[in-house]
Design a protein around this motif. Structure first.
Motif, PDB file in Angstrom:
ATOM      1  N   LEU A   1     -45.667  -3.492  -4.098  1.00  0.00           N
ATOM      2  CA  LEU A   1     -45.425  -3.304  -5.529  1.00  0.00           C
ATOM      3  C   LEU A   1     -43.960  -3.004  -5.799  1.00  0.00           C
ATOM      4  N   ALA A   2     -43.301  -2.291  -4.867  1.00  0.00           N
ATOM      5  CA  ALA A   2     -41.866  -2.068  -5.044  1.00  0.00           C
ATOM      6  C   ALA A   2     -41.122  -3.392  -5.032  1.00  0.00           C
ATOM      7  N   LEU A   3     -41.536  -4.298  -4.133  1.00  0.00           N
ATOM      8  CA  LEU A   3     -40.914  -5.625  -4.079  1.00  0.00           C
ATOM      9  C   LEU A   3     -41.154  -6.378  -5.381  1.00  0.00           C
TER      10      LEU A   3
ATOM     11  N   ALA B   1     -49.420  -1.595  -0.022  1.00  0.00           N
ATOM     12  CA  ALA B   1     -49.437  -1.682  -1.485  1.00  0.00           C
ATOM     13  C   ALA B   1     -48.163  -1.090  -2.066  1.00  0.00           C
ATOM     14  N   ALA B   2     -47.724   0.047  -1.511  1.00  0.00           N
ATOM     15  CA  ALA B   2     -46.520   0.686  -2.056  1.00  0.00           C
ATOM     16  C   ALA B   2     -45.316  -0.229  -1.917  1.00  0.00           C
ATOM     17  N   VAL B   3     -45.120  -0.774  -0.691  1.00  0.00           N
ATOM     18  CA  VAL B   3     -43.950  -1.625  -0.471  1.00  0.00           C
ATOM     19  C   VAL B   3     -44.080  -2.919  -1.282  1.00  0.00           C
TER      20      VAL B   3
ATOM     21  N   ALA C   1     -53.010  -0.111   4.502  1.00  0.00           N
ATOM     22  CA  ALA C   1     -53.140  -0.797   3.217  1.00  0.00           C
ATOM     23  C   ALA C   1     -52.406  -0.036   2.126  1.00  0.00           C
ATOM     24  N   ALA C   2     -52.452   1.298   2.200  1.00  0.00           N
ATOM     25  CA  ALA C   2     -51.734   2.081   1.192  1.00  0.00           C
ATOM     26  C   ALA C   2     -50.233   1.844   1.304  1.00  0.00           C
ATOM     27  N   ALA C   3     -49.717   1.843   2.546  1.00  0.00           N
ATOM     28  CA  ALA C   3     -48.283   1.594   2.745  1.00  0.00           C
ATOM     29  C   ALA C   3     -47.914   0.208   2.247  1.00  0.00           C
TER      30      ALA C   3
END
Lengths: 195, 103, 431
Positions: B80-82, B76-78, B72-74
């Motif tokens: 939000l970057a998108l 969220a990072a990807v 889930a952390a990964a």
């Protein structure tokens, strides 16, 4: 039903509803934090200490901060939206209600729904660590790889397109120039506040 | 003690609240929050089934939840970057307006 | 005449008893004085309740007593530290610190230690200004969200033998988990104020805290690997006894020393202390994220900052400096809580010293330092501790591990320095 479970459930559900329905994006993110803390409390209530703390560490410490940064970087805390919900909100709500009805029916029909918990399992952090290093070592390595890939991928996706890269990038960079937003936005006007 | 059904119902309710958000809101960030809520609801189910199982020493529920939190952390990072990349391109995070493949 | 002779007699008897074997019991009693006091208090207060309620009452009263003790002791330490810091900084800058405030209507000055009382009264009776445009609810909640996790973190901090409020199996994880909530409070304060300086300060603070949280946690991991425990009491138990003529504290190993230095640097940044005080650099941002706070809310932020400093120093003591253990066996007659607070005051002095010595960093320097220097060093330190664990205890182990600490440090430092030329600064005056 114990008092602690009732309180946790109430807090989590109210916070989750607030996170989905509030108008201001920052308020949504903050309500989401409360929901995550509520879920962590539910984990603690279920004697899963390690997972509860990991949940707080990852969600409150990292994911929320990412989300509020994204909100500010996209001016989300500023723009009062014309309408909050997409045009097909009736369908979305209907689907969600149907899903809930199905799940609730399934839980009611289940043979194990009234099962009482066994005495507290004696699971120490040491056992979790040993399991991670023996039986679950392959998933652990894979998730390390995944996190590294996600880190690099996120940086590359969100990286500013270099102006010297090529014609296309140059154009988009030029397009961005006039309305180039400062990276940090102040919070919304009071009118756009709590609805 | 609360029976298993209490936790399962809480989890189902959270899942559906997340689903409502993901399906009906227009802002991409709120959709992401909804997805995170759904993931968390599933985690709650795993932990509840682990606690009420006959063999809690197998640790399967806990392990699955730990890995799910990591994923889930990964995600969220990807995600939000998108969203930030999309915002840079379209100047909006409204998913209804992001409907062109042409840049 | 008689009473004096009696007192001499009692003193002599006491000393004789002390050196004649009773000493052990006396030091032990002194060591455990707070534990026994707490047990007595809890038993006494719980006895006032009807028998059916006693288990619940014991639990609640025990919690209340411990929370009150933690808040009382560390708030007092906060009051003392503010004076000591101002006086210490004053000495480093060739001036006196605060030395005026004493007892009102008398000539007694208390050497300036009346200052915290005066500051507290001032903060309490000041007007509480909330900006018109502020987001009222979030603005109100931010100081609360700031203070609560910091005080929660004290729950797993052992301040003496048997003196830990909550001996969790995953204590260190709990500590870092509640530490994450501080960032949220900073964001809430900065965003809700509707003030450019506050928001910029909050953004800087969050970026800084996230960047330095990674080296902070990674610097703590080697200790967890060697101690084989996430519990704070377990980690302290692993540092008991002597290794050669030195105490068996982790700071006296190559990886432990490197970890301690890295941890302290990251802790300085985590608690927004100079030289990492960009989030609240007065000369740049007014006061950072709490610009729009006044009166008691401002005091709460101030309190939370210092309490955070103490608790992270306490964790450094727990992880690297042997917790409440005395450095040498012949000093073990002093109580364990005494040693904890001596070490704590020592670390606080180091923080004050750093603040008086180093200039503030620039934002890019700050980020480069965290990501390019601290992070690789902490990762290499993980490798060092693995080598240390698998080599047998010998001089070789020391040599290899010292090399593994020093070589990356020098190489990274030289590499990052690059081709920058540093010359002596030439001052150009008006010509």
């Amino acid at each position: 039903m114990t008092l602690s479970f009732a309180l946790i459930a109430l807090l989590t559900v109210v916070a989750a509803l607030a996170a989905m329905l509030l108008r201001n994006l920052v308020h949504c993110a903050l309500a989401m934090v409360v929901a995550f803390v509520g879920i962590a409390a539910a984990f603690l209530n279920l004697d899963a200490q390690f997972v509860g703390f990991a949940q707080i560490l990852v969600y409150v410490g990292a994911v929320t901060i990412l989300i509020v940064f994204a909100v500010l970087l996209t001016r989300g805390g500023l723009a009062p939206e014309r309408s909050l919900f997409s045009t097909s909100w009736v369908w979305g709500g209907g689907v969600a209600l149907a899903v809930f009805a199905t799940l609730a029916w399934a839980i009611r029909q289940s043979v194990i729904r009234d099962r009482q918990p066994l005495p507290e399992p004696d699971v120490t952090v040491k056992q979790i660590g040993e399991a991670l290093m023996t039986r679950f070592v392959l998933p652990l390595e894979v998730i390390g790889l995944l996190l590294t890939a996600a880190l690099i991928g996120a940086v590359i996706i969100a990286m500013k397109e270099a102006p010297a890269g090529g014609k296309r990038e140059k154009e988009s960079a030029d397009l961005e120039e006039p309305g180039n937003p400062p990276s940090v936005m102040p919070p919304p006007t009071p009118e756009g506040g709590l609805s | 003690m609360t029976p298993l059904a209490g936790y399962l119902l809480l989890s189902a309710l959270l899942f559906c609240i997340g689903l409502v958000g993901a399906l009906t809101r227009r802002n991409a960030i709120i959709i992401l929050i909804g997805i995170e809520l759904m993931l968390n609801a599933a985690n709650l189910n795993f932990i509840a089934f682990w606690r009420f199982s006959e063999h809690p020493e197998a640790l399967t529920g806990i392990m699955f939840t730990i890995f799910a939190i990591g994923i889930a952390a990964a995600e969220a990072a990807v995600g939000l970057a998108l969203i930030i990349a999309i915002y840079r391109h379209y100047q909006t995070t409204n998913v209804d307006e992001v409907n062109q493949l042409k840049g | 005449m008689f009473p004096r002779r009696l007192s001499v007699f009692i003193l002599r008897q006491t000393l004789a008893a002390y050196f004649g074997g009773l000493g052990f019991y006396m030091t032990d009693a002194l060591d455990q004085i707070f534990v026994t006091t707490k047990q007595f208090l809890v038993a006494f207060l719980a006895g006032l309740f009807p028998p059916a309620w006693q288990p619940l009452a014991t639990l609640l009263i025990s919690a209340v007593v411990m929370v009150a003790a933690i808040i009382g002791v560390f708030a007092t330490l906060f009051a003392i530290t503010t004076v000591l810091e101002r006086k210490g900084l004053g000495r480093m800058q060739n001036r006196h610190g605060p030395n005026r405030v004493g007892i009102p209507f008398t000539q007694i000055r208390l050497a300036g230690f009346g200052q915290p009382a005066a500051d507290g009264i001032k903060a309490l009776i000041k007007e509480d200004v909330v900006p018109v445009a502020a987001d009222k609810v979030v603005h109100f909640l931010a100081p609360v969200v700031m203070v609560v996790p910091v005080i929660l973190a004290y729950a797993v901090l052992p301040v003496g033998r048997n003196m830990v409020a909550l001996d969790l199996d995953a204590g260190v994880l709990f500590f870092f988990a509640v530490g994450g909530a501080v960032e949220l409070a900073v964001f809430m304060a900065g965003w809700s104020s509707r003030n450019k300086y506050a928001l910029l300060g909050a953004m800087r603070a969050i970026a800084q805290m996230i960047s330095y949280e990674i080296p902070l946690i990674l610097a703590a991991v080697p200790v967890i690997m060697i101690a084989r425990s996430l519990s704070t009491t377990g980690i302290i138990a692993a540092q008991a006894g002597q290794a050669g003529f030195l105490p068996a504290w982790f700071v006296f190993t190559p990886w432990g020393f490197a970890g301690f230095v890295l941890f302290m640097i990251a802790a300085t940044a985590e608690s927004n202390r100079s030289p990492f005080d960009l989030p609240e650099g007065e000369s740049e941002l007014v006061a950072g994220y709490f610009t729009e706070y006044s009166g008691f809310k401002f005091a709460l932020f101030f309190l939370a900052e210092y309490l955070g400093l103490f608790v992270i120093s306490g964790l450094a003591i727990t992880l690297f400096l042997g917790g409440w253990h005395a450095p040498f066996p012949w000093l073990a007659w002093l109580p364990s809580w005494f040693w904890f607070f001596v070490k704590l005051l020592g670390l606080i002095f180091v923080f004050i010293w750093l603040r008086g010595t180093l200039p503030r960093l620039r934002l890019d320097q700050l980020m480069n330092f965290a990501w390019k220097f601290l992070l690789p060093l902490t990762l290499i330190n993980l490798l060092t501790v693995a080598v240390w664990h698998y080599l047998s205890a010998s001089g070789w182990r020391w040599a290899v591990c010292v090399l593994m600490v020093i070589v990356p440090y020098v190489a990274l430092g030289r590499g990052l320095w690059g081709h920058r030329r540093v010359r002596k600064r030439v001052y150009r005056y008006a010509e």
